[in-house]
Scaffold this motif. Sequence first.
Motif, short mmCIF file in Angstrom:
data_model
loop_
_atom_site.label_atom_id
_atom_site.label_comp_id
_atom_site.label_asym_id
_atom_site.label_seq_id
_atom_site.Cartn_x
_atom_site.Cartn_y
_atom_site.Cartn_z
N VAL A 102 0.86 -1.19 0.00
CA VAL A 102 0.00 0.00 0.00
C VAL A 102 0.90 1.23 0.00
O VAL A 102 1.60 1.50 0.97
CB VAL A 102 -0.94 0.03 1.22
CG1 VAL A 102 -1.78 1.30 1.19
CG2 VAL A 102 -1.85 -1.19 1.22
N ARG A 127 -6.93 -2.23 -5.65
CA ARG A 127 -5.93 -3.20 -5.17
C ARG A 127 -6.54 -4.14 -4.13
O ARG A 127 -6.26 -5.33 -4.12
CB ARG A 127 -4.72 -2.47 -4.60
CG ARG A 127 -3.85 -1.81 -5.66
CD ARG A 127 -2.42 -1.75 -5.22
NE ARG A 127 -1.56 -1.31 -6.31
CZ ARG A 127 -0.23 -1.31 -6.25
NH1 ARG A 127 0.37 -1.75 -5.15
NH2 ARG A 127 0.50 -0.91 -7.27
N HIS A 128 -7.36 -3.59 -3.26
CA HIS A 128 -8.03 -4.42 -2.27
C HIS A 128 -8.93 -5.45 -2.96
O HIS A 128 -8.95 -6.63 -2.60
CB HIS A 128 -8.85 -3.56 -1.32
CG HIS A 128 -8.05 -2.91 -0.24
ND1 HIS A 128 -8.31 -3.10 1.10
CD2 HIS A 128 -6.97 -2.09 -0.28
CE1 HIS A 128 -7.44 -2.42 1.82
NE2 HIS A 128 -6.62 -1.80 0.99
N GLU A 129 -9.67 -4.97 -3.97
CA GLU A 129 -10.60 -5.85 -4.68
C GLU A 129 -9.83 -6.94 -5.43
O GLU A 129 -10.25 -8.10 -5.47
CB GLU A 129 -11.46 -5.04 -5.64
CG GLU A 129 -12.46 -5.86 -6.47
CD GLU A 129 -13.53 -6.52 -5.62
OE1 GLU A 129 -14.23 -7.40 -6.15
OE2 GLU A 129 -13.68 -6.17 -4.43
N THR A 177 -6.96 -8.24 -4.63
CA THR A 177 -6.46 -9.22 -3.67
C THR A 177 -7.56 -10.18 -3.26
O THR A 177 -7.36 -11.40 -3.18
CB THR A 177 -5.89 -8.51 -2.43
OG1 THR A 177 -4.85 -7.62 -2.84
CG2 THR A 177 -5.32 -9.51 -1.43
N THR A 178 -8.74 -9.64 -3.00
CA THR A 178 -9.87 -10.49 -2.62
C THR A 178 -10.23 -11.44 -3.76
O THR A 178 -10.49 -12.63 -3.54
CB THR A 178 -11.08 -9.62 -2.26
OG1 THR A 178 -10.73 -8.75 -1.18
CG2 THR A 178 -12.26 -10.48 -1.83
N ASP A 237 -7.48 -9.18 7.39
CA ASP A 237 -7.08 -7.78 7.33
C ASP A 237 -5.88 -7.55 8.25
O ASP A 237 -5.85 -8.04 9.38
CB ASP A 237 -8.24 -6.88 7.78
CG ASP A 237 -7.89 -5.40 7.69
OD1 ASP A 237 -8.05 -4.83 6.61
OD2 ASP A 237 -7.43 -4.84 8.72
N SER A 294 -4.75 -3.53 5.35
CA SER A 294 -4.34 -4.18 4.11
C SER A 294 -4.82 -5.63 4.10
O SER A 294 -4.59 -6.36 5.07
CB SER A 294 -2.81 -4.16 3.96
OG SER A 294 -2.34 -2.85 3.83
N PRO A 295 -5.46 -6.06 3.01
CA PRO A 295 -5.89 -7.46 2.95
C PRO A 295 -4.70 -8.38 2.73
O PRO A 295 -3.75 -8.05 2.02
CB PRO A 295 -6.83 -7.48 1.74
CG PRO A 295 -6.38 -6.35 0.89
CD PRO A 295 -5.85 -5.30 1.80
#
Length: 328
Positions: A50, A62-64, A66-67, A89, A93-94
């Motif tokens: 991040v 970026r979060h999406e 990773t998920t 989390d 950050s995931p």
Amino acid sequence: MAEAASVDEGRLVAGRYRLVERIGQGGMGTVWRARDEVLGRQVAVKRLHVSPQLDADELATRHERTTREAQAAARINHPNVVSVHDVVDDEGSPCIVMEYVPSATLGDAIKEATGSGTYLTPRETARVGRGMIAALRAAHSAGVLHRDVKPGNVLLGEDGRVVLTDFGIAVATGTTTLTKTGELVGSIDYLAPERVKGSTPGPASDLWALGATLYQAVEGKPPFRKNTAVETAYSIAVDPLEAPRNAGQLTALIEALLAKEPGDRPTAEVVEQALRAAEAEADTALMGWPTLALGTVGRGRSTGAGSPRCPPGPWRTPAHRWPPRAAP
């Protein structure tokens, strides 16, 4: 970065996963070997990078991603695909918690071989390719395109296992794209011609990337690499392939996988058959027994079933119609 790694060593993530050793790093994140304090087992934890320069939209993307990486990999239950255990989390950050595979990457193996002036043998390349195609067949059956098949995403386990990892830009059936208009996502050396031209990728695009990976394994370099990314993309789209010199039994297959048109590439089933046949032939040759040659196929055109250059076999299975038939 080394200082940051030393600071993070021993830290507990999500109250459960203790970071032990940094084992990998890429543009999107860092991978750690960690200990699951609840189950008492080793795991791999991938933590998203991040940057403070990212705006809210870029951070959300970026979060999406990773998920989605975790969700895509979790849809595939196969020994040649890394297993995903959890998504947690860590200070906003995931993190993806995955099985830990003691290994080196295929990219590392290629660098080590070329550094000593050698290449991976066709037999070993065929063995690695069999693991990769098994993973891709499982992914495609689950409705998942990998979109970033390359040597750095292939793990060569200490026990001989071949594992495809990093589904960070994978696309699953029924999901929307996270890329912007005109944006190319993935490593340029392994982008299929249709992706370079902006067309929608399909399973054949992953197979082209497999072909580029196999080519690099036996030649020590990607098939279309030039001085710049733009020149490489242009070469992928329009330049003829420089025939591999060290591919042996894999030559015809690699050339077919790197066909410009998706419809001219073999199916995953045919690729798996060809890799098994190539490995078996290499084993027979090593033992000094007479071999039954797979033969070669003419570039872009077949010479007809039963001809010396294209014998009957998996190459000519009518259902797959590969290699392409000669024009009337």
